[in-house]
Design an enzyme around this catalytic site. Structure first.
Site, PDB file in Angstrom:
ATOM      1  N   TYR A 138     -10.292 -86.242  -3.248  1.00 47.80           N
ATOM      2  CA  TYR A 138     -11.288 -87.042  -1.939  1.00 47.80           C
ATOM      3  C   TYR A 138     -11.797 -85.807  -1.027  1.00 47.80           C
ATOM      4  CZ  TYR A 138     -11.144 -89.609   2.806  1.00 47.80           C
ATOM      5  OH  TYR A 138     -11.702 -90.652   3.402  1.00 47.80           O
ATOM      6  N   ASP A 231     -11.531 -77.512  -0.505  1.00 42.81           N
ATOM      7  CA  ASP A 231     -11.421 -78.327   0.571  1.00 42.81           C
ATOM      8  C   ASP A 231      -9.569 -77.868   0.784  1.00 42.81           C
ATOM      9  OD1 ASP A 231     -10.778 -80.189   2.412  1.00 42.81           O
ATOM     10  OD2 ASP A 231     -12.170 -81.673   0.603  1.00 42.81           O
ATOM     11  N   LYS A 259      -7.158 -82.110   9.187  1.00 43.28           N
ATOM     12  CA  LYS A 259      -5.289 -82.322   9.431  1.00 43.28           C
ATOM     13  C   LYS A 259      -4.199 -81.415  10.731  1.00 43.28           C
ATOM     14  CE  LYS A 259      -5.851 -85.343   6.178  1.00 43.28           C
ATOM     15  NZ  LYS A 259      -6.138 -85.371   5.013  1.00 43.28           N
TER      16      LYS A 259
HETATM   17  C1  LIG Z   1      -8.153 -86.000   4.730  1.00 40.37           C
HETATM   18  C2  LIG Z   1      -9.047 -85.183   3.837  1.00 40.37           C
HETATM   19  C3  LIG Z   1     -10.333 -85.402   4.298  1.00 40.37           C
HETATM   20  C4  LIG Z   1     -10.738 -85.817   5.909  1.00 40.37           C
HETATM   21  O1  LIG Z   1     -10.534 -85.645   6.496  1.00 40.37           O
HETATM   22  P1  LIG Z   1     -10.491 -86.144   7.812  1.00 40.37           P
HETATM   23  O2  LIG Z   1     -10.254 -85.721   9.193  1.00 40.37           O
HETATM   24  O3  LIG Z   1     -10.184 -87.804   7.464  1.00 40.37           O
HETATM   25  O4  LIG Z   1     -11.991 -87.287   7.652  1.00 40.37           O
HETATM   26  C5  LIG Z   1     -11.328 -84.214   3.318  1.00 40.37           C
HETATM   27  N1  LIG Z   1     -10.651 -83.678   2.874  1.00 40.37           N
HETATM   28  C6  LIG Z   1      -9.145 -83.660   2.243  1.00 40.37           C
HETATM   29  C7  LIG Z   1      -8.226 -82.605   1.141  1.00 40.37           C
HETATM   30  C8  LIG Z   1      -8.485 -84.492   2.820  1.00 40.37           C
HETATM   31  O5  LIG Z   1      -7.016 -84.778   2.663  1.00 40.37           O
END
Ligand SMILES: *Cc1c(COP(=O)(O)O)cnc(C)c1O
Length: 417
Positions: A138, A231, A259
């Protein structure tokens, strides 16, 4: 009003009664009243030990005093300026000091924006179009990456409203499978701009990379003029000071954060090697912008957060993670259950499957009905975890041994239903 009534009312005004889909579990989600440390309290008067922690940001627990203090000071002198502040330099320097691949940083507002910008930058830097993404990973809710496999055919959009034209350049392969990468690159290397990867998959539960898998990705991307994007929206500043890239000893070209970096306030960031980062406007021509980019409140909170993440924090995360995972493993063994308890540092998840989980397909073998019973029973016993088998649980520095002991007692009950 109570949570049940609030949820009923909310559905008239907010699609599905919530502002992000995972929050709408059945029969109704509890509505938060307040939170402090390891506990979140709902409007019905229940208190829960919280392992959701807002889906990751709150590594120091709720309402951390130092962060809240700095934010309160900032609020007195302004919430947004539209001009730069010194704190942006300070936070950027801190990120650069901690994170191996980071020479420069661009602050944005969410992880979604960070990955969107990283992909644009990778395409600009290589002059190529395609990106490789792993099934079940994701990277936020924007169109380029809103492709999984699951019920839809691989390569097709996972949501209505995402044109196939947008996602035809997003190529999906299974995680932890070297051959799939080699095959694809052999066929299409002149078209592939980037591989984007969660170094530990944290959005289908918890799936670590196999031995050397990240090193392999580093090598093959380096040989083929492909940008490697980590990521680290979940793993960044969590599993080590420098994130997964430090932990696994593999340095990507670009990294995305979110986050934790905002200390509980909205943030995202893109960082990486100078040669790439200087392509971003206004230093270069790759467009990236945002009204709230580098927002002084989020930046202040982020600084107050990162300044507290010392060696002791990482040692304690490791200790508590181990304590909870070993505790759950013991409960499983005592009950002759072969479910899989997985995790690292402050991350953990229990998969209701007897298969080893190493990619999206094996994760999907988990029994989601069983998970739901587990979730509901934990909730009744004062423990809140993310309401999906395919999320990850988090431990904060505020969770003490007593919290963990109580949690294990609740797990013992929940596992038997
Ligand atoms: C939560 C998440 C995102 C998206 O971040 P948001 O601040 O919710 O847009 C992208 N990549 C990973 C791995 C995530 O866990």
């Amino acid at each position: 009003m109570k949570s049940e009534e609030l949820f009923k009312e909310a559905q008239n005004y907010l699609p599905g009664g919530v502002d992000s889909p995972v929050r709408a579990y059945k029969p109704y989600p509890f509505f938060a009243k307040e939170a402090k440390g390891s506990k979140i309290i709902d409007v019905d008067g229940n208190s829960y030990i919280d392992y959701c922690l807002a889906y990751g940001p709150l590594v120091l627990g709720h309402a951390n005093e130092k962060i809240m203090g700095k934010v309160a000071e900032q609020l007195k002198i302004g919430s947004a300026y539209g001009v730069p502040t010194e704190n942006e330099i300070k936070l950027a320097k801190l990120v650069i000091k901690k994170v191996p691949c980071a020479d420069m940083v661009r602050f944005v507002n969410s992880g979604t924006e960070a990955t969107m910008s990283a992909i644009r930058l990778a395409r600009a830097a290589t002059g190529k179009k395609k990106i490789i993404k792993f099934e079940g990973s994701y990277h936020g809710a924007h169109d380029y990456v809103l492709v999984k496999s699951g019920s839809g055919a691989a390569g097709l959009p996972d949501s209505p409203g995402v044109p196939e034209d947008t996602t035809k350049n997003t190529v999906l392969i299974p995680f932890n499978d070297k051959e799939a990468v080699v095959d694809l690159i052999e066929r299409e290397k002149n078209d592939i701009a980037a591989i984007i990867v969660e170094p530990i998959m944290g959005n289908v539960g918890f799936i670590p990379p196999k031995e050397d898998y990240l090193k392999f990705l580093r090598q093959i991307t380096g040989q083929n003029n492909i940008i490697l994007i980590f990521d680290e929206v979940i793993t960044g500043f969590r599993i080590a000071e420098g994130g997964a890239q430090e932990y696994f000893g593999v340095t990507p070209d670009l990294v995305t954060f979110g986050k934790i970096l905002g200390g509980g306030f909205p943030i995202g960031a893109l960082a990486g090697k100078k040669e790439f980062m200087e392509m971003i406007a206004p230093a270069g021509t790759v467009y990236q912008a945002g009204t709230f980019n580098g927002n002084p409140v989020s930046i202040t909170a982020g600084l107050a957060m990162l300044n507290q993440l010392n060696d002791d924090f990482y040692a304690e995360s490791k200790r508590k993670g181990k304590m909870i995972r070993t505790g759950i493993q013991d409960i499983l063994s005592d009950n002759n259950l072969n479910f899989k308890i997985v995790g690292l540092s402050s991350m953990f998840q229990l998969y209701f499957t007897d298969k080893e989980v190493y990619d999206y397909d094996t994760a999907k073998s988990a029994d989601t009905e069983k998970f739901n019973q587990y979730f509901q029973t934990l909730l009744k016993n004062g423990v809140f975890i993310p309401p999906s088998q395919f999320e990850c649980c988090f431990i904060s520095s505020m969770h003490d041994n007593e919290d963990i002991q109580k949690t294990l007692e609740a797990v013992e009950k929940a596992i038997k239903v």
